[in-house]
Design a protein around this motif. Structure first.
Motif, mmCIF file in Angstrom:
data_model
loop_
_atom_site.group_PDB
_atom_site.id
_atom_site.type_symbol
_atom_site.label_atom_id
_atom_site.label_comp_id
_atom_site.label_asym_id
_atom_site.label_seq_id
_atom_site.Cartn_x
_atom_site.Cartn_y
_atom_site.Cartn_z
ATOM 1 N N SER A 136 0.839 -1.209 0.000
ATOM 2 C CA SER A 136 0.000 0.000 0.000
ATOM 3 C C SER A 136 0.872 1.257 0.000
ATOM 4 O O SER A 136 0.525 2.247 -0.646
ATOM 5 C CB SER A 136 -0.957 0.004 1.189
ATOM 6 O OG SER A 136 -0.262 0.107 2.401
ATOM 7 N N LEU A 139 2.097 1.636 -3.620
ATOM 8 C CA LEU A 139 1.030 2.152 -4.479
ATOM 9 C C LEU A 139 0.736 3.617 -4.180
ATOM 10 O O LEU A 139 0.476 4.400 -5.090
ATOM 11 C CB LEU A 139 -0.231 1.307 -4.333
ATOM 12 C CG LEU A 139 -0.113 -0.112 -4.879
ATOM 13 C CD1 LEU A 139 -1.373 -0.909 -4.587
ATOM 14 C CD2 LEU A 139 0.170 -0.103 -6.365
ATOM 15 N N GLY A 140 0.775 3.994 -2.918
ATOM 16 C CA GLY A 140 0.555 5.389 -2.546
ATOM 17 C C GLY A 140 1.625 6.293 -3.111
ATOM 18 O O GLY A 140 1.342 7.397 -3.599
ATOM 19 N N SER A 141 2.872 5.826 -3.077
ATOM 20 C CA SER A 141 3.960 6.652 -3.609
ATOM 21 C C SER A 141 3.888 6.747 -5.127
ATOM 22 O O SER A 141 4.304 7.738 -5.714
ATOM 23 C CB SER A 141 5.323 6.114 -3.167
ATOM 24 O OG SER A 141 5.573 4.853 -3.744
ATOM 25 N N LEU A 142 3.356 5.726 -5.786
ATOM 26 C CA LEU A 142 3.182 5.783 -7.242
ATOM 27 C C LEU A 142 1.979 6.624 -7.623
ATOM 28 O O LEU A 142 1.977 7.302 -8.646
ATOM 29 C CB LEU A 142 3.025 4.370 -7.815
ATOM 30 C CG LEU A 142 4.239 3.467 -7.748
ATOM 31 C CD1 LEU A 142 3.888 2.073 -8.252
ATOM 32 C CD2 LEU A 142 5.400 4.044 -8.536
ATOM 33 N N GLN A 143 0.960 6.586 -6.789
ATOM 34 C CA GLN A 143 -0.280 7.291 -7.091
ATOM 35 C C GLN A 143 -0.103 8.813 -7.021
ATOM 36 O O GLN A 143 -0.689 9.544 -7.821
ATOM 37 C CB GLN A 143 -1.368 6.859 -6.109
ATOM 38 C CG GLN A 143 -2.729 7.416 -6.430
ATOM 39 C CD GLN A 143 -3.775 6.923 -5.438
ATOM 40 O OE1 GLN A 143 -3.456 6.397 -4.392
ATOM 41 N NE2 GLN A 143 -5.024 7.126 -5.783
ATOM 42 N N GLY A 144 0.705 9.291 -6.102
ATOM 43 C CA GLY A 144 0.915 10.735 -5.940
ATOM 44 C C GLY A 144 1.394 11.414 -7.211
ATOM 45 O O GLY A 144 0.742 12.339 -7.715
ATOM 46 N N MET A 146 1.337 10.301 -10.275
ATOM 47 C CA MET A 146 0.373 10.091 -11.364
ATOM 48 C C MET A 146 -0.816 11.037 -11.228
ATOM 49 O O MET A 146 -1.301 11.581 -12.216
ATOM 50 C CB MET A 146 -0.104 8.639 -11.380
ATOM 51 C CG MET A 146 0.910 7.686 -11.986
ATOM 52 S SD MET A 146 0.179 6.083 -12.236
ATOM 53 C CE MET A 146 1.118 5.123 -11.095
ATOM 54 N N ALA A 147 -1.267 11.245 -10.007
ATOM 55 C CA ALA A 147 -2.403 12.148 -9.780
ATOM 56 C C ALA A 147 -2.001 13.579 -10.145
ATOM 57 O O ALA A 147 -2.779 14.315 -10.764
ATOM 58 C CB ALA A 147 -2.861 12.060 -8.330
ATOM 59 N N SER A 148 -0.783 13.984 -9.785
ATOM 60 C CA SER A 148 -0.300 15.323 -10.135
ATOM 61 C C SER A 148 -0.214 15.486 -11.645
ATOM 62 O O SER A 148 -0.619 16.509 -12.199
ATOM 63 C CB SER A 148 1.082 15.573 -9.520
ATOM 64 O OG SER A 148 1.001 15.546 -8.129
#
Length: 168
Positions: A136, A139-144, A146-148
Motif C-alpha cells: 500500500s 502504491l501510494g507513492s506511485l499514485q501521488g 500520477m495524480a499530479s
C-alpha cells in the motif's frame, strides 16, 4: 500404539507444518502467566500462525534435512514453535509487540524465507511492516505523481478548451 509410533506422529506433524511454512521461530515463553499465554496464542491464531510447545528432540528429528535445520542450534530449554504460512514476519511482529508487556518472553532464533536469524535478527525483522502495508505504501507513492500529472494534463486540456472557441 507403541511409544515410537506416537513420537513419529508428532515428528510428522512438525514436518508437515514446516513444509508449508514461510517462517518458523523458536520462543522461550517460560514465566508467562496463563492469561498472557492465552492472549498471545489468540493473537497468533487470528493471524494464521501455529504456536505450539514441542519437545526439542521431536523438533530435532523433524528439522533434519530441511531448510529449518539451523534451528537445531536453539533447541535448549523449553521451546515454543511459531510457524507462519503466509507473511513470514507476522509471528515475529506479534511476539515483539507482546514482549513489551511480557518481559519474560524472548526470541531464541528462527528461519525466515530460508535464512537463519538469532534473537537480535528476529527483533529487527519484527519491525518490518507486513507485505500488505509495504504494497500500500508503494502504491501510494506511485499514485501521488500520477495524480499530479493527471491534474496538469486536465488543466492544459481545459486551457486549450477555452482558447479554441476564441479563435473561431
Amino acid at each position: 500404539m507403541a511409544k515410537i509410533e506416537q513420537k513419529q506422529v508428532v515428528v510428522n506433524e512438525i514436518k508437515e507444518k514446516l513444509e508449508r511454512a514461510t517462517s518458523a521461530l523458536l520462543v522461550d515463553a517460560r514465566g508467562l502467566t496463563v492469561e498472557q499465554d492465552t492472549s498471545l496464542r489468540k493473537q497468533l491464531r487470528e493471524a494464521g500462525v501455529d504456536y505450539k510447545v514441542y519437545k526439542n528432540t521431536m523438533m530435532n528429528f523433524a528439522v533434519e534435512g530441511t531448510n529449518y535445520e539451523s534451528l537445531k542450534d536453539y533447541f535448549s530449554g523449553p521451546s515454543t514453535l511459531a510457524v507462519c504460512y503466509e507473511d513470514p514476519t507476522t509471528a515475529a511482529s506479534i511476539i515483539k509487540k507482546f514482549m513489551k508487556d511480557a518481559k519474560v518472553l524472548e526470541f531464541k532464533g528462527g528461519v525466515i524465507d530460508g535464512v537463519a536469524y538469532d534473537a537480535a535478527g528476529l527483533t529487527k525483522i519484527a519491525d518490518i511492516p507486513s507485505r500488505e502495508v509495504l504494497l500500500s505504501r508503494l502504491l501510494g507513492s506511485l499514485q501521488g505523481p500520477m495524480a499530479s500529472f493527471a491534474r496538469v494534463i486536465k488543466a492544459i486540456a481545459e486551457k486549450d478548451g477555452e482558447a479554441a472557441p476564441a479563435e473561431a
